[in-house]
Motif scaffolding. Sequence first.
Motif, PDB file in Angstrom:
ATOM      1  N   LEU A   1      -3.018   4.925   0.222  1.00 18.78           N
ATOM      2  CA  LEU A   1      -3.780   3.836   0.809  1.00 18.78           C
ATOM      3  C   LEU A   1      -3.474   3.666   2.282  1.00 18.78           C
ATOM      4  CD1 LEU A   1      -3.735   1.174  -2.020  1.00 18.78           C
ATOM      5  CD2 LEU A   1      -5.392   2.955  -1.534  1.00 18.78           C
TER       6      LEU A   1
ATOM      7  N   GLN B   1       0.821  -1.201   0.000  1.00 16.30           N
ATOM      8  CA  GLN B   1       0.000   0.000   0.000  1.00 16.30           C
ATOM      9  C   GLN B   1       0.857   1.253   0.000  1.00 16.30           C
ATOM     10  OE1 GLN B   1      -2.730  -0.072   3.240  1.00 16.30           O
ATOM     11  NE2 GLN B   1      -4.020  -1.601   2.299  1.00 16.30           N
TER      12      GLN B   1
ATOM     13  N   LEU C   1      -4.970   4.798  -6.842  1.00 15.60           N
ATOM     14  CA  LEU C   1      -3.591   4.375  -7.109  1.00 15.60           C
ATOM     15  C   LEU C   1      -3.105   4.798  -8.494  1.00 15.60           C
ATOM     16  CD1 LEU C   1      -3.405   0.760  -5.680  1.00 15.60           C
ATOM     17  CD2 LEU C   1      -1.989   2.704  -5.018  1.00 15.60           C
TER      18      LEU C   1
ATOM     19  N   ARG D   1     -10.040   1.882  -4.797  1.00 17.07           N
ATOM     20  CA  ARG D   1      -8.619   1.919  -4.424  1.00 17.07           C
ATOM     21  C   ARG D   1      -7.739   2.005  -5.672  1.00 17.07           C
ATOM     22  NH1 ARG D   1      -7.638   3.169   0.777  1.00 17.07           N
ATOM     23  NH2 ARG D   1      -9.020   2.027   2.148  1.00 17.07           N
TER      24      ARG D   1
END
Length: 158
Positions: free
Chosen positions: A25, A21, A151, A147
Amino acid sequence: MISCRAETPWSAIAPPVAVRQPEILAREPLRVLLIEDEADAADLVQVYLTENREDKFQIEWISELLDAMFRLQYGGVDVVLLDLGLPERDGDKSFRAINGMTEGKIPIVILTSDDRPVSRELILASGAAEYLTKQCVSGFELRCALRGAVLRFRPISG
């Protein structure tokens, strides 16, 4: 008949792992602005995003497009989750309104009932981070899409 077969087979995507992560995150929770006019759909998103205790989301639900555009002026949003079937503007018009308001600086994930390939292609070509259909999405897929959008996102420099 609705086909839920995505171009990317979700079953092939591994769940997020804490070891890989990056900074965005690691900052918990991920701040999601949900723009959805149907209360039942908003409730389902809430369930999907909170069913995994290790994957934390802060969800702010707004049911009207204009209110969402006003809210975006104040920052504090990591990703927008947008329904395309809003009463004020429908389809790509609602996407363009939100994308314009964010000036391309926040990823937008679409969650819609519109499963037509032409709609998907148009919205993705316009800059949406992901296009999911309500009929086919699972909690895991939705969490991965949000997520992943954060990213992969790189703001438009200008």
